[in-house]
Design a protein around this motif. Structure first.
Motif, PDB file in Angstrom:
ATOM      1  N   PRO A   1     -10.828  56.675 -42.798  1.00  0.00           N
ATOM      2  CA  PRO A   1     -11.614  56.947 -44.007  1.00  0.00           C
ATOM      3  C   PRO A   1     -12.954  56.224 -43.953  1.00  0.00           C
ATOM      4  O   PRO A   1     -13.144  55.317 -43.145  1.00  0.00           O
ATOM      5  CB  PRO A   1     -10.741  56.368 -45.116  1.00  0.00           C
ATOM      6  CG  PRO A   1      -9.928  55.307 -44.455  1.00  0.00           C
ATOM      7  CD  PRO A   1      -9.743  55.719 -43.025  1.00  0.00           C
ATOM      8  N   ASP A   2     -13.853  56.621 -44.849  1.00  0.00           N
ATOM      9  CA  ASP A   2     -15.168  56.003 -44.903  1.00  0.00           C
ATOM     10  C   ASP A   2     -15.082  54.737 -45.755  1.00  0.00           C
ATOM     11  O   ASP A   2     -15.347  54.749 -46.944  1.00  0.00           O
ATOM     12  CB  ASP A   2     -16.150  57.011 -45.527  1.00  0.00           C
ATOM     13  CG  ASP A   2     -17.563  56.464 -45.510  1.00  0.00           C
ATOM     14  OD1 ASP A   2     -17.811  55.493 -44.782  1.00  0.00           O
ATOM     15  OD2 ASP A   2     -18.411  57.015 -46.240  1.00  0.00           O
ATOM     16  N   THR A   3     -14.648  53.640 -45.124  1.00  0.00           N
ATOM     17  CA  THR A   3     -14.566  52.363 -45.829  1.00  0.00           C
ATOM     18  C   THR A   3     -14.773  51.259 -44.811  1.00  0.00           C
ATOM     19  O   THR A   3     -14.959  51.522 -43.620  1.00  0.00           O
ATOM     20  CB  THR A   3     -13.209  52.214 -46.572  1.00  0.00           C
ATOM     21  OG1 THR A   3     -13.238  51.044 -47.391  1.00  0.00           O
ATOM     22  CG2 THR A   3     -12.037  52.102 -45.622  1.00  0.00           C
TER      23      THR A   3
ATOM     24  N   ILE B   1     -11.555  53.412 -51.048  1.00  0.00           N
ATOM     25  CA  ILE B   1     -12.001  54.727 -50.556  1.00  0.00           C
ATOM     26  C   ILE B   1     -12.562  55.540 -51.732  1.00  0.00           C
ATOM     27  O   ILE B   1     -11.929  55.625 -52.791  1.00  0.00           O
ATOM     28  CB  ILE B   1     -10.807  55.479 -49.904  1.00  0.00           C
ATOM     29  CG1 ILE B   1     -10.322  54.692 -48.679  1.00  0.00           C
ATOM     30  CG2 ILE B   1     -11.185  56.909 -49.530  1.00  0.00           C
ATOM     31  CD1 ILE B   1      -9.008  55.187 -48.108  1.00  0.00           C
ATOM     32  N   PHE B   2     -13.734  56.104 -51.544  1.00  0.00           N
ATOM     33  CA  PHE B   2     -14.355  56.978 -52.556  1.00  0.00           C
ATOM     34  C   PHE B   2     -14.244  58.454 -52.158  1.00  0.00           C
ATOM     35  O   PHE B   2     -14.143  59.321 -53.006  1.00  0.00           O
ATOM     36  CB  PHE B   2     -15.840  56.634 -52.722  1.00  0.00           C
ATOM     37  CG  PHE B   2     -16.122  55.385 -53.525  1.00  0.00           C
ATOM     38  CD1 PHE B   2     -15.188  54.378 -53.661  1.00  0.00           C
ATOM     39  CD2 PHE B   2     -17.345  55.216 -54.149  1.00  0.00           C
ATOM     40  CE1 PHE B   2     -15.446  53.228 -54.389  1.00  0.00           C
ATOM     41  CE2 PHE B   2     -17.629  54.081 -54.890  1.00  0.00           C
ATOM     42  CZ  PHE B   2     -16.681  53.079 -55.006  1.00  0.00           C
ATOM     43  N   ALA B   3     -14.342  58.724 -50.851  1.00  0.00           N
ATOM     44  CA  ALA B   3     -14.390  60.122 -50.379  1.00  0.00           C
ATOM     45  C   ALA B   3     -12.962  60.644 -50.216  1.00  0.00           C
ATOM     46  O   ALA B   3     -12.261  60.288 -49.264  1.00  0.00           O
ATOM     47  CB  ALA B   3     -15.158  60.198 -49.066  1.00  0.00           C
ATOM     48  N   LEU B   4     -12.528  61.479 -51.172  1.00  0.00           N
ATOM     49  CA  LEU B   4     -11.128  61.909 -51.198  1.00  0.00           C
ATOM     50  C   LEU B   4     -10.776  62.875 -50.068  1.00  0.00           C
ATOM     51  O   LEU B   4      -9.605  63.153 -49.826  1.00  0.00           O
ATOM     52  CB  LEU B   4     -10.808  62.527 -52.564  1.00  0.00           C
ATOM     53  CG  LEU B   4     -10.957  61.583 -53.759  1.00  0.00           C
ATOM     54  CD1 LEU B   4     -10.601  62.297 -55.060  1.00  0.00           C
ATOM     55  CD2 LEU B   4     -10.090  60.335 -53.595  1.00  0.00           C
ATOM     56  N   GLY B   5     -11.799  63.389 -49.382  1.00  0.00           N
ATOM     57  CA  GLY B   5     -11.550  64.299 -48.258  1.00  0.00           C
ATOM     58  C   GLY B   5     -10.651  63.667 -47.210  1.00  0.00           C
ATOM     59  O   GLY B   5      -9.880  64.369 -46.543  1.00  0.00           O
TER      60      GLY B   5
ATOM     61  N   ASP C   1     -21.893  52.059 -57.800  1.00  0.00           N
ATOM     62  CA  ASP C   1     -20.647  52.659 -57.296  1.00  0.00           C
ATOM     63  C   ASP C   1     -20.145  53.720 -58.261  1.00  0.00           C
ATOM     64  O   ASP C   1     -20.106  53.481 -59.474  1.00  0.00           O
ATOM     65  CB  ASP C   1     -19.559  51.585 -57.147  1.00  0.00           C
ATOM     66  CG  ASP C   1     -19.917  50.528 -56.114  1.00  0.00           C
ATOM     67  OD1 ASP C   1     -20.676  50.847 -55.185  1.00  0.00           O
ATOM     68  OD2 ASP C   1     -19.447  49.382 -56.248  1.00  0.00           O
TER      69      ASP C   1
ATOM     70  N   THR D   1      -6.124  65.616 -56.489  1.00  0.00           N
ATOM     71  CA  THR D   1      -6.580  66.037 -55.154  1.00  0.00           C
ATOM     72  C   THR D   1      -5.425  65.978 -54.149  1.00  0.00           C
ATOM     73  O   THR D   1      -5.196  66.907 -53.372  1.00  0.00           O
ATOM     74  CB  THR D   1      -7.744  65.134 -54.683  1.00  0.00           C
ATOM     75  OG1 THR D   1      -8.800  65.239 -55.629  1.00  0.00           O
ATOM     76  CG2 THR D   1      -8.239  65.532 -53.306  1.00  0.00           C
TER      77      THR D   1
END
Ligand SMILES: Cc1ncc(COP(=O)(O)O)c(C=O)c1O
Length: 448
Positions: free
Chosen positions: A178-180, A228-232, A273, A284
């Motif tokens: 993930p983007d973190t 994590i913010f980007a749920l993708g 944020d 999601t």
């Protein structure tokens, strides 16, 4: 399948009013005295009565975040609170009261949960290197054990009495990054956690669990990271997990009853944020699960999520008192407070960024940037670098919001500093959840 897919509500857009709403507990306001107020309590008054550093939790926010998870799950699965974010008996009772289960990672966390009266049938026991003692405690408590490595299969042979079975899940590493921050990313191939799908270890572990005489394999688990913010990334992980489910159904005739998607939803630490809400997160993940199962003609397993930070984090505020102020003309103004890395290691561990507010007058105009330093003997003990603040003087109380998760949970007695007092605030009442440590507490384990 089609019915289950139709049962998933359409993804709701998160509702926001002000950016500050995300930073502060839901009961936050500026009171008639111009002071910050949370849970009906004046923060300046609390600092005066209880001393600082002081950690505050707003009960309404804990309940609101927890109940938002439960409502979004809508009976389709379980929500476990991840005790590692912050745990204390009174806090866990609020969590249990809201209907959540608990994720613990050690005999110590389990002990706290049981002593707090947490319902044992709602506890999951995780961890990448469980000892025999951990596994014995987990089995005795009747917790669901989430197996993380091959060694546990052997250990459990001896832990579970002959003729009995322990309910277990397997932690799977879906190979998603993930983007973190790298240090809180767990689901990629190169991770100490879980059985990798990519390497074939996951399938092998399922075979082992199914043949194991002392285990009942109730499901599979994953957790890809934190903040994590980007749920993708969750949708991607779900797709990969469902691919594994197809392989297990077709190859082994095994279909799990439960599927864990982990925790990890991020929160706002600064006004820049803008994280998704718990509802958006759950919807999601549910959507990815149900539609993914329908596409593959898989039975929809019960979903398990295990948030920590997104429940405890926004409910917590840290209060500090300003002490020495050091000006280095043309370079920097250091404002030292009476806490620091001993109660909040996150800025140093992950480069975490916080904001701070003058508790006696949060709306006062700022007059330049300062760096808020702690009082520990490390030059790296800086809580916030270059933050715009109003003029500060020794004795001023500053409030750091979003301090409810992974601050006290990682607190230490470094430099012989007692750990802070912790209060739960509700309807104008402040209950002590954990008293301030005394100097004698620091010596409690010493053998003289
Ligand atoms: C396995 C597992 N589940 C849940 C969590 C909770 O994550 P968060 O507090 O980010 O929601 C963690 C955090 O590290 C974890 O390792």
């Amino acid at each position: 399948m089609a019915d289950a897919a139709a049962g998933v509500v359409a993804l709701a857009a998160p509702v926001r009013t002000s950016k500050l709403d995300l930073l502060f507990p839901v009961t936050y306001r500026v009171n008639a005295a111009g002071h910050m107020e949370v849970g009906g309590c004046d923060l300046i008054e609390l600092a005066r009565r209880h001393g600082t550093p002081l950690y505050l939790y707003d009960e309404a926010t804990v309940r609101q975040r927890a109940s938002e998870y439960i409502a979004a799950m809508d009976g389709a699965g379980q929500v476990l609170y991840s005790a590692k974010a912050f745990a204390s008996p009174q806090f866990l009772r609020v969590i249990a009261d809201e209907g959540l289960g608990l994720d613990v990672v050690s005999a110590g966390e389990l002990h706290l949960a049981l002593k707090s009266g947490f319902p044992r049938d709602r506890v999951h026991f995780l961890g990448n290197n469980k000892s025999v003692e951990d596994l014995e405690a987990a089995y005795r408590a009747g917790a669901t054990i989430v197996i993380d490595g091959d060694q546990e299969f052997e250990l459990l042979r001896n832990v579970v009495p002959h003729g009995s079975r322990a309910q277990v899940m397997l932690r799977i590493s879906p190979g998603v990054k993930p983007d973190t921050h790298d240090h809180i990313s767990t689901g990629q191939l190169d991770s100490k956690f879980g059985f990798s799908i990519e390497s074939g270890a996951a399938r092998k572990a399922v075979e082992t669990a199914l043949q194991h005489p002392s285990l009942e394999l109730v499901g599979l688990h994953s957790h890809i990271g934190s903040q994590i913010f980007a749920l993708g990334a969750y949708e991607q992980a779900m797709e990969i997990m469902l691919g594994l489910l197809v392989e297990l159904r077709d190859g082994l005739g095994y279909e799990p009853r439960r599927l864990g998607a982990g925790g990890g939803l991020g929160i706002a630490y600064t006004q820049n944020d803008d994280p998704p809400t718990p509802r958006h997160f759950v919807e999601t993940v549910r959507h990815a699960l149900v539609t993914g199962c329908a596409r593959r003609d898989l039975k929809v397993p019960e979903l398990v999520v295990e948030p920590g930070r997104s429940i405890a984090g926004p409910a917590g505020i840290a209060l500090y008192t300003v002490g020495s102020i050091k000006d280095i003309p043309g370079v920097r103004r250091y404002v030292a407070v009476d806490g620091g890395m001993g109660d909040n290691i996150r800025p140093k561990l992950y480069g975490a960024r916080y904001e701070a507010f003058l508790a006696s007058d949060p709306d006062q105009a700022t007059d330049g940037k300062v760096t808020i330093a702690g009082k520990y003997c490390e030059s790296t003990d800086i809580l916030i670098t270059d933050i715009a603040m109003p003029p500060l003087e020794p004795g001023d109380v500053i409030a750091v919001p979003a301090a409810g998760a992974y601050c006290l949970a990682m607190a230490s007695n470094y430099n012989g500093m007692p750990r802070p007092e912790v209060l739960m605030l509700r309807d104008g009442e402040a209950r002590v959840m954990r008293r301030r440590e005394t100097l004698d507490d620091l010596l409690i384990t010493e053998v003289f």
